[in-house]
Structure formats: C-alpha cells, structure tokens
Design an enzyme around this catalytic site. Structure first.
Site, short mmCIF file in Angstrom:
data_model
loop_
_atom_site.label_atom_id
_atom_site.label_comp_id
_atom_site.label_asym_id
_atom_site.label_seq_id
_atom_site.Cartn_x
_atom_site.Cartn_y
_atom_site.Cartn_z
N ALA A 68 -4.66 -18.56 -3.28
CA ALA A 68 -5.16 -19.81 -3.84
C ALA A 68 -4.78 -19.94 -5.31
O ALA A 68 -4.63 -21.05 -5.84
CB ALA A 68 -6.67 -19.90 -3.67
N SER B 142 0.78 -1.24 0.00
CA SER B 142 0.00 0.00 0.00
C SER B 142 0.81 1.28 0.00
O SER B 142 0.24 2.37 -0.13
CB SER B 142 -0.96 0.02 1.19
OG SER B 142 -2.09 -0.75 0.90
N TYR C 123 -10.61 2.42 5.94
CA TYR C 123 -9.64 2.07 4.90
C TYR C 123 -10.26 1.08 3.91
O TYR C 123 -10.83 0.06 4.31
CB TYR C 123 -8.43 1.43 5.57
CG TYR C 123 -7.20 1.31 4.71
CD1 TYR C 123 -6.19 2.25 4.78
CD2 TYR C 123 -7.03 0.23 3.86
CE1 TYR C 123 -5.04 2.12 4.02
CE2 TYR C 123 -5.90 0.09 3.09
CZ TYR C 123 -4.91 1.04 3.17
OH TYR C 123 -3.77 0.91 2.40
N SER C 124 -10.13 1.39 2.62
CA SER C 124 -10.64 0.49 1.58
C SER C 124 -9.74 0.60 0.35
O SER C 124 -9.61 1.69 -0.24
CB SER C 124 -12.08 0.83 1.19
OG SER C 124 -12.50 0.05 0.09
N ASN C 125 -9.13 -0.51 -0.02
CA ASN C 125 -8.29 -0.52 -1.21
C ASN C 125 -9.04 -0.14 -2.47
O ASN C 125 -8.46 0.34 -3.44
CB ASN C 125 -7.68 -1.92 -1.38
CG ASN C 125 -6.62 -2.22 -0.34
OD1 ASN C 125 -5.51 -1.72 -0.41
ND2 ASN C 125 -6.97 -3.05 0.64
N GLY D 198 2.69 -0.78 3.94
CA GLY D 198 2.00 -1.67 3.01
C GLY D 198 2.25 -3.13 3.30
O GLY D 198 3.33 -3.51 3.77
#
Length: 380
Positions: A162, A95, A192-194, A336
């Site tokens: 995965a 981040s 917080y939101s990507n 990040g």
C-alpha cells in the site's frame, strides 16, 4: 490483519505429489529420444513455470558435482518493454537473508561474543516485553530456530505494498510484533516468524557496535567475493544491476503490476538482501563446506527440529532448512519471498547446488511448482 498464508520473506509449503510427478517427468526427459526433442530438464522446468503457471519470468543457476555452473531463463524480463530476462540477473532474495544473519550470529558464537543458550536479555536488556513475551525467557538459539514464540510482525503491518516506498526502522517492525500476544511459550514448538530475525539483527548491532548490513558485507559477501550480492542502502528503492522486473497481481488473473521499486527495509535482517542465483549457490556451498563457520558452529546450525508447516520431512536448524529429495537424501537451503520475487534452492552434501527464482510470489496452486523444479534439478 490475519497472518497471510504466504507472507513475504518466508518459505512456502511444498507438495510431495507434485515433486514426485515432476521428478518422474525429468527422468522421462532424460532418455536419448526425449533429449533430442525437448530442452534440457532444467530449461523445461523454467519453461513450464512461465508457460503453464503464467509467471512472468523464471531464472535458475545449477552447479554440478564437478563445480561447473549453468544458467537458465524463460519468460520476459520486463513486460512493458518486452526485454529479455538478464542472464543470472539480480533479484530480491527475501528470507534467504536469514541464513546470512544466522551465519553472522554463529561467527560471533565462535568468537565467544554470543552464547546460543543465553537469554536475549543478556544482549538486549528490556527490549522484549509484552503479552507473554519476555526476553529473559527466550534464548538466542530459539530466535534462530523459530522456537521463541515471538509473533509475526507482518501480521500487524497491513499491506506493505500500500506504501511500497515507506522506510521502516527496525524498531518499527519489532513494535508491530509487540502489539500482539506471544504465539506460544519459548521452546515448546516451532513456528516461522520473521520477528525472530529482526531481533537477531538488533543483537548483532548491539554486540558488534556496527550496522548489521556492514557485518554481513564484511564477514560474508566480501569474504566470499559475492560480486552481485549486496545489502541495500537506506532509502534505496531499485535493484542496482541487470535484473528482471518483479510483479504482483491484485486478483487472480488480473493485470500485472510492476513492484520492483520497493523499500526493502520492511524485511531488514529478515529479508532485504539482493543477489543472483549463482551467488546464492556459491554462498550456500561455502557455508555447508565450512568456509564461513567452524565445525562446532556449523554442527549447531545443522541441528534441526521438525518444520512440518513448510512441508513433509522439512526440518529447520539455525537459519537453514533441510528438505527431502525425491531421489533420496536432503538438500540444505532456505528460500525467500518478497514482493515481486520468490527464490528457492539449496545444496546437497555431495556438492550439487541449485537456485531458482521467479518474478512474482506465486498463488497457492503454482507455488509448489517452484520447489518441485528445485527437486527436479537436483535429482535430474
């Protein structure tokens, strides 16, 4: 799936008690008698992260007020071969990418091409539509400040390890977010939101007509001469230069799995860059001293709101955080996480800079120790 407590690409919570304890330890180590018998405080912190917390490797770069830089490392760079940690090796910086993306947006603001308080709809008409989601009600500022209410796309993706080689188009990431309900009405709280920075990347591409990676490279990386920082090419799975391998565990205390080979398109403009600790120090120092933004845009970046989710006293601006130091004052940076790597650090207004990386995303017990090591280095 439920939103993970420590998802990739985001900052972790800090523990004030641990910070104070490690700062006290650093002060004790600074006595002449202690210095004669122990490593330098920063090296001691690196050793502790490896030997006490069990992280495969830890790396740090420290720049003093005099501009002199020093690099530190501990642990093993490759558990399979026993190779040492490369000096100032490249790592995936997660981040911290957001600060690069926010800087490009603010450069466009300075050029009169983007308005911070304009709705996203102005630049990306019809893009943001969903349950409680409306791009006509979300401003560019709210994207950069995490006050938009856009839900976290990672919460709907499942385990990205995965299928670590899977390539994601940016719109794929946004679609994961839009399957969910808005977290809150725009401008009413901080969370917080990507997803905010995926939209910010799409906005840069729409306004400039160029890939966001090219804009970051031209406007920041090449301009500052960050020789070890780059935006991965599409389909690029490895780290180009000398680097420590990144590792994860499926269960606490379980065997380490090498996750260095990974398609970072899952982070895109929210988290895909590769850099070194010394390059990050150079970037954040240049940013905070006005070498990338005009005074008005830098002032906007440094205008903050409380971000208590990250830690006590933390505040979030436009793609950057301020965090309190146990020795007084604050430092500016981001941090990040991405599979295999965690990076924390920042700069002070009087010219100190620290960046620390570890080669795993730590568990809840040891995660605050990385933040504490940053505090100890800046206060030592």
């Amino acid at each position: 799936m439920a939103r993970p407590s420590h998802p990739p690409f985001r900052a972790a919570r800090r523990t004030a008690t641990l910070l104070a304890a490690l700062a006290a330890t650093t002060a004790a180590l600074s006595s002449p008698a202690a210095l004669a018998a122990t490593p330098a405080p920063v090296q001691q912190s690196m050793n502790t992260l490896v030997h006490s917390d069990g992280m495969p490797a830890a790396l740090a770069a420290v720049t003093g007020r005099d501009g002199r830089s020093r690099n530190y490392a501990a642990g093993v760079g490759d558990l399979a071969t026993g190779a040492p940690v490369p000096r100032d090796g490249q790592v995936r910086i997660g981040s911290n990418t957001k600060t690069f993306t926010a800087t490009v947006i603010l450069q466009l603001v300075g050029e009169g091409k983007v308005g911070l308080d304009q709705p996203v709809e102005t630049y990306l008409p019809g893009l943001l539509r969903g349950d409680g989601i409306d791009g006509r009600r979300i401003t560019v500022r709210e994207l950069l400040q995490h006050t938009s209410g856009l839900p976290e796309y990672l919460a709907a993706m499942g385990d990205i390890l995965a299928d670590p080689h899977r390539y994601y188009e940016p719109r794929d990431l946004l679609d994961f977010a839009l399957t969910q309900k808005a977290d809150f009405a725009p401008g009413t709280k901080w969370e917080y939101s990507n997803t905010n920075y995926i939209v910010a990347g799409l906005l840069i591409e729409k306004v400039t007509g160029r890939p966001v990676g090219e804009e970051i490279t031209t406007r920041i990386i090449d301009r500052l001469g960050l020789r070890h920082t780059y935006v991965p090419a599409q389909g690029e799975l490895t780290v180009r230069g000398p680097h420590p391998e990144g590792y994860e565990r499926a269960t606490p205390g379980g065997p380490w799995k090498d996750v260095t080979e990974f398609d970072p398109s899952a982070g895109w403009s929210a988290g895909e860059l590769v850099s070194t600790n010394s390059d990050l120090n150079q970037f954040f120092t240049a940013l905070m001293t006005g070498k990338l933004l005009g005074p008005a845009e830098l002032a906007q970046m440094r205008t903050t709101v409380p971000a208590d989710e990250v830690g006590p006293g933390t505040r979030y601006g436009l793609g950057i955080m301020s965090r309190p130091l146990t020795c007084g004052g604050v430092y500016w940076g981001h941090g990040g996480d991405i599979p295999g790597y965690r990076t924390r650090g920042g700069v002070t207004d009087d010219g100190r800079a620290v960046s620390i990386s570890v080669t795993t995303t730590p568990d809840a017990a040891s995660a605050p120790h990385v933040e504490a090591a940053v505090d100890a280095a800046l206060c030592g």
